[in-house]
Scaffold this motif. Structure first.
Motif, PDB file in Angstrom:
ATOM      1  N   GLY A  79       0.777  -1.232   0.000  1.00 59.20           N
ATOM      2  CA  GLY A  79       0.000   0.000   0.000  1.00 59.20           C
ATOM      3  C   GLY A  79       0.806   1.278   0.000  1.00 59.20           C
ATOM      4  O   GLY A  79       0.254   2.364   0.200  1.00 59.20           O
ATOM      5  N   LYS A  80       2.117   1.187  -0.246  1.00 60.09           N
ATOM      6  CA  LYS A  80       2.970   2.370  -0.268  1.00 60.09           C
ATOM      7  C   LYS A  80       3.689   2.463  -1.617  1.00 60.09           C
ATOM      8  O   LYS A  80       3.917   1.462  -2.272  1.00 60.09           O
ATOM      9  CB  LYS A  80       3.996   2.319   0.861  1.00 60.09           C
ATOM     10  CG  LYS A  80       3.393   2.278   2.250  1.00 60.09           C
ATOM     11  CD  LYS A  80       4.479   2.179   3.306  1.00 60.09           C
ATOM     12  CE  LYS A  80       3.883   2.104   4.713  1.00 60.09           C
ATOM     13  NZ  LYS A  80       4.923   1.992   5.751  1.00 60.09           N
ATOM     14  N   SER A  81       4.040   3.693  -2.005  1.00 60.68           N
ATOM     15  CA  SER A  81       4.793   3.880  -3.249  1.00 60.68           C
ATOM     16  C   SER A  81       5.238   5.320  -3.366  1.00 60.68           C
ATOM     17  O   SER A  81       4.745   6.208  -2.655  1.00 60.68           O
ATOM     18  CB  SER A  81       3.943   3.512  -4.467  1.00 60.68           C
ATOM     19  OG  SER A  81       2.925   4.486  -4.671  1.00 60.68           O
ATOM     20  N   LYS A  82       6.159   5.572  -4.281  1.00 62.83           N
ATOM     21  CA  LYS A  82       6.587   6.944  -4.552  1.00 62.83           C
ATOM     22  C   LYS A  82       5.423   7.755  -5.117  1.00 62.83           C
ATOM     23  O   LYS A  82       5.286   8.945  -4.826  1.00 62.83           O
ATOM     24  CB  LYS A  82       7.756   6.944  -5.539  1.00 62.83           C
ATOM     25  CG  LYS A  82       8.335   8.321  -5.814  1.00 62.83           C
ATOM     26  CD  LYS A  82       9.577   8.245  -6.681  1.00 62.83           C
ATOM     27  CE  LYS A  82      10.151   9.641  -6.930  1.00 62.83           C
ATOM     28  NZ  LYS A  82      11.387   9.596  -7.735  1.00 62.83           N
ATOM     29  N   ARG A  83       4.572   7.109  -5.929  1.00 66.36           N
ATOM     30  CA  ARG A  83       3.395   7.793  -6.484  1.00 66.36           C
ATOM     31  C   ARG A  83       2.545   8.393  -5.374  1.00 66.36           C
ATOM     32  O   ARG A  83       2.151   9.564  -5.441  1.00 66.36           O
ATOM     33  CB  ARG A  83       2.564   6.800  -7.311  1.00 66.36           C
ATOM     34  CG  ARG A  83       1.310   7.405  -7.937  1.00 66.36           C
ATOM     35  CD  ARG A  83       0.481   6.344  -8.626  1.00 66.36           C
ATOM     36  NE  ARG A  83      -0.340   5.581  -7.686  1.00 66.36           N
ATOM     37  CZ  ARG A  83      -1.543   5.959  -7.271  1.00 66.36           C
ATOM     38  NH1 ARG A  83      -2.074   7.095  -7.692  1.00 66.36           N
ATOM     39  NH2 ARG A  83      -2.232   5.203  -6.431  1.00 66.36           N
ATOM     40  N   LEU A  84       2.286   7.618  -4.346  1.00 63.38           N
ATOM     41  CA  LEU A  84       1.457   8.089  -3.242  1.00 63.38           C
ATOM     42  C   LEU A  84       2.178   9.130  -2.387  1.00 63.38           C
ATOM     43  O   LEU A  84       1.539  10.022  -1.829  1.00 63.38           O
ATOM     44  CB  LEU A  84       1.018   6.905  -2.384  1.00 63.38           C
ATOM     45  CG  LEU A  84       0.101   5.894  -3.083  1.00 63.38           C
ATOM     46  CD1 LEU A  84      -0.199   4.724  -2.158  1.00 63.38           C
ATOM     47  CD2 LEU A  84      -1.192   6.550  -3.556  1.00 63.38           C
ATOM     48  N   ASP A  85       3.506   9.030  -2.320  1.00 66.94           N
ATOM     49  CA  ASP A  85       4.280  10.016  -1.559  1.00 66.94           C
ATOM     50  C   ASP A  85       4.164  11.412  -2.175  1.00 66.94           C
ATOM     51  O   ASP A  85       4.190  12.416  -1.460  1.00 66.94           O
ATOM     52  CB  ASP A  85       5.754   9.611  -1.498  1.00 66.94           C
ATOM     53  CG  ASP A  85       6.002   8.423  -0.587  1.00 66.94           C
ATOM     54  OD1 ASP A  85       5.129   8.124   0.255  1.00 66.94           O
ATOM     55  OD2 ASP A  85       7.061   7.783  -0.725  1.00 66.94           O
TER      56      ASP A  85
END
Length: 381
Positions: A79-85
């Motif tokens: 559920g984590k990624s650079k996109r979401l950051d």
């Protein structure tokens, strides 16, 4: 509007490139030799090239673009990624007005993701010739493995395209510059740019680096201290003898001295640990050493190796993987890497390739992987 599952604001805010000069939205983008090249166009032309326009249209329409598959994989696993950051709720509607029907963006990039070619002073075992010029010294291994492709690499494109002149010209409008390599501090043109910024009092922009830390001597650290906002990531996989073997030919004493200076003088720095099959067993010891000796440098579990396949954490025997699961279960941040490790098992196909690779490294580098990596040596007994 809620996140549509594919939208990323970087396609509207950041102009990036890989070490070959191929345009890409960010460093996580899938390598693609068909992407437009900065050898053939200016930065202004690249910003609204077909690559960027198609990427923006896909994101607006909720279509997963193949360039972004690494973020989609991470989101699927944890559920984590650079996109979401880099993307906030409402960004989709925010950037729509700047986008024409063909995907052209009317506002210039606020951030630049600059790669300084493949100039590097190290030849890390999990790296490849495209990211490190140093690898060409190991002539016997060229074209023998997935990561040792032998092709002519021209680092002059970054000078020919006047990248740094563009930055100087637009520096008051640029909010952030990411500088990666290769090794940023091995690039003469980059180091001259830092001197120019200091001499002309252009030190308000955000600078973000990923560096191996070996060239960050006291003189360079004093220059970087003059910038108001700097974030330094140090690629770091292990300590002492293992560090030298994995990120060859790191001189541990020199690196440790640099790290102590960074710890004492530069705020907002972090270790960027990369996960692969030759260092995951040492994660606990590495974290403990860094937190004890460099307490002001945050320890981050960062990237993971997908290619070359023989270096992936998936390329380990199942019983050994189960041992790692038990040993690392008390490190919550490691869960993603452990989940990825168990998603696929490639030992039957890749173990012989890894063995050949390690033996060849010993031949050309005069190392002894069995002494440095007894845990891996046991897997072949």
């Amino acid at each position: 509007m809620q996140d549509n599952g594919v939208f990323c604001s970087l396609a509207w805010t950041s102009l990036g490139m890989n070490p070959h000069g191929r345009v890409r939205a960010c460093g996580r983008s899938k390598p693609n030799p068909n992407n437009p090249s900065l050898k053939d166009m200016s930065l202004e032309e690249a910003w609204n090239s077909d690559y960027y326009k198609n990427l923006r249209l896909d994101m607006l329409n909720g279509v997963k673009n193949e360039n972004c598959e690494k973020c989609y994989l991470q989101e699927k696993l944890n559920g984590k990624s650079k996109r979401l950051d880099y993307t906030s709720l409402g960004d989709l509607e925010k950037y729509k007005p700047y986008t024409t029907d063909d995907g052209t963006c009317s506002q210039p990039p606020k951030a630049l993701d600059i790669r300084v070619g493949n100039i590097c002073n190290l030849k890390c075992v999990h790296c490849w010739t495209g990211n490190s010029s140093k690898w060409y010294e190991d002539k016997m291994m060229l074209d023998k493995y997935e990561n040792t492709t032998n092709y002519k690499f021209n680092n002059e494109w970054i000078e020919d395209n006047n990248i740094w002149n563009y930055v100087k010209k637009n520096i008051d409008d640029i909010e952030k510059i990411n500088v990666l390599g290769g090794e940023p501090f091995a690039s003469k043109s980059h180091n001259k740019f830092i001197d120019w910024c200091v001499e002309n009092n252009k030190t308000n922009l955000q600078l973000y680096y990923v560096s191996n830390g070996t060239l960050l001597n006291e003189t360079m650290i004093e220059k970087l201290k003059k910038f108001k906002n700097i974030r330094l990531g140090i690629s770091f996989d292990a300590v002492k003898e293992l560090a030298t073997f994995l990120r060859f030919p790191t001189k541990w004493q020199t690196l440790e001295k640099n790290l102590k200076n960074i710890n004492d003088k530069l705020p907002n720095c972090y270790f960027n640990w990369t996960c692969y099959n030759l260092n995951i067993h040492a994660l606990k010891d590495t974290m403990s050493y860094c937190r004890t000796h460099f307490p002001n440098i945050e320890f981050n579990l960062g990237d993971f190796v997908i290619n070359p396949v023989h270096m992936s954490v998936q390329n380990l025997p199942i019983k050994y993987k189960e041992k790692l699961l038990d040993n690392l279960k008390d490190i919550p941040q490691a869960k993603f890497y452990l989940d990825y490790m168990m998603e696929k098992h490639t030992w039957n196909d890749q173990s012989d390739i890894l063995l050949s690779y390690l033996n060849d490294l010993d031949k050309v580098r005069k190392t002894n992987w069995r002494n440095t990596l007894p845990e891996i040596a046991e897997l072949y007994e």
